[in-house]
Design an enzyme around this catalytic site. Structure first.
Site, PDB file in Angstrom:
ATOM      1  N   LYS A  76      -5.616   4.617   8.267  1.00 54.81           N
ATOM      2  CA  LYS A  76      -4.225   5.177   8.413  1.00 54.81           C
ATOM      3  C   LYS A  76      -4.371   6.925   8.018  1.00 54.81           C
ATOM      4  O   LYS A  76      -4.175   7.377   7.905  1.00 54.81           O
ATOM      5  CB  LYS A  76      -4.322   5.106   6.286  1.00 54.81           C
ATOM      6  CG  LYS A  76      -3.988   3.457   6.674  1.00 54.81           C
ATOM      7  CD  LYS A  76      -3.013   2.241   5.276  1.00 54.81           C
ATOM      8  CE  LYS A  76      -2.755   1.212   5.059  1.00 54.81           C
ATOM      9  NZ  LYS A  76      -2.057   0.987   3.839  1.00 54.81           N
ATOM     10  N   SER A 110       0.783  -1.228  -0.011  1.00 53.57           N
ATOM     11  CA  SER A 110       0.010  -0.191   0.161  1.00 53.57           C
ATOM     12  C   SER A 110       1.070   1.607   0.105  1.00 53.57           C
ATOM     13  O   SER A 110       0.536   2.248   0.121  1.00 53.57           O
ATOM     14  CB  SER A 110      -0.876   0.064   0.874  1.00 53.57           C
ATOM     15  OG  SER A 110       0.046   0.032   2.647  1.00 53.57           O
TER      16      SER A 110
END
Length: 351
Positions: free
Chosen positions: A281, A236
């Site tokens: 996140k 990611s």
């Protein structure tokens, strides 16, 4: 009688103590996915042997995976930024060590893609070297079950070297189903050999090694770029590493003193893909003071809607998370590398 009462009190106290300790510290078979960290990519990237000296930050964001205790599992109920997973849901049939090896491969693949995407965008030369077939899994019925391990890279079979996984698969298909094959592979930088018979592959009429595989490649550019993400795994961070590499090799001041965060996989052609745990996140980036957060704006196709009617893409999940924590951080949708670069170029004068 008095002795028995005293003894019972002692045993009772010990029992209560054990229960309390177990409640707070006993590891279960469940895991918690929680907000992780937001790390400045410049610390992991060197171009021509140097880190990026420009002011500002391009932050990769992570999730944390922690073993759940009865206390932490109970505490997480109702928390929008903590998710409970069983070991099977999180790792499948992999052990902790195997899971970490796969995550490290995903990171390596992400950094290779980041170099290709950044150098292509900057019109800088790069090469792509094929290392072999990366072992993602070994089937239980495979004759190589205790010979190969997740994370090994097969470099040849019967002395035959190949240029991609398709060549490898086609070569194995041509072998007699009763034949024994000899493979060479690398593990932790050391070359090894193993021999074994082919086995019938599940749900097919074909025979093979009984492994799940993918290409293992290495990208190198001019000037030389080195990305060392340390213990951080997964794919990611691809977008943010690409932005960091591009800003250095193209000598572009994308940061302009700002703290910019984001997430998303990256393909060599610059396409940004969705990831998991984006809500955590967003939280981590906001805590670190980011003012911009790039979120993959992955298309919600009819096929996705057919199999997952309630699917919400990364960008809209990130918007929801930002609203819940009342952050002023701007959530910016991106479909590709150009979207992110164009946004940073357009807004750096109004920071």
């Amino acid at each position: 009688m008095k002795f028995n009462k005293t003894r019972n009190k002692v045993f009772g106290a010990i029992f209560i103590f054990i229960v309390v300790v177990a409640f707070f510290f006993y590891p279960t078979k469940y895991y918690l996915e929680v907000p992780g960290s937001a790390e400045d990519t410049s610390q992991f990237v060197k171009v021509a042997g140097k880190h990026d000296p420009k002011k500002g930050n391009l932050l990769l964001t992570t999730v944390g995976i922690v073993n759940g205790t009865p206390f932490t599992l109970l505490k997480s109920v109702g928390n929008n930024f903590e998710t409970i997973y069983s070991q099977q849901e999180l790792m499948g049939d992999e052990t902790n060590d195997e899971y970490m090896r796969v995550q490290q491969y995903y990171m390596k693949s992400a950094t290779n893609n980041a170099i290709q995407a950044a150098y292509s965008k900057a019109n800088k030369p790069f090469t792509k070297k094929y290392l072999g077939v990366y072992v993602m899994d070994v089937m239980d019925n495979s004759d190589f079950k205790n010979k190969l391990a997740i994370g090994d890279t097969i470099t040849s079979i019967n002395g035959y070297h190949f240029n991609d996984a398709d060549q490898f698969i086609k070569y194995v298909k041509k072998q007699n189903k009763k034949s024994t094959v000899k493979i060479k592979f690398t593990r932790d930088g050391k070359e090894k050999t193993a021999s074994g018979k082919l086995v019938k592959l599940a749900d097919t009429k074909r025979f093979g090694l009984g492994i799940t595989l993918t290409d293992n490649t290495e990208a190198k550019g001019t000037p030389t770029t080195k990305i060392d993400a340390g213990s951080i795994g997964g794919p990611s961070a691809g977008l943010m590493f690409t932005l960091q590499v591009y800003s250095q090799i193209a000598n572009k001041n994308l940061k302009a003193g700002r703290t910019i965060a984001g997430t998303g996989t990256i393909s060599p052609d610059g396409t940004v893909g969705p990831i998991g745990g984006i809500e955590k996140k967003v939280y981590a980036a906001s805590q670190q003071g980011a003012t911009i957060f790039f979120a993959p704006d992955d298309p919600v196709t009819k096929l996705i809607k057919k199999y997952e009617p309630g699917y919400v893409n990364n960008y809209h999940l990130a918007l929801r998370a930002a609203k819940k924590i009342h952050t002023k951080m701007k959530i910016v949708p991106v479909k590709n590398l150009n979207d992110a670069i164009n946004y940073l170029e357009k807004t750096k004068q109004s920071k």
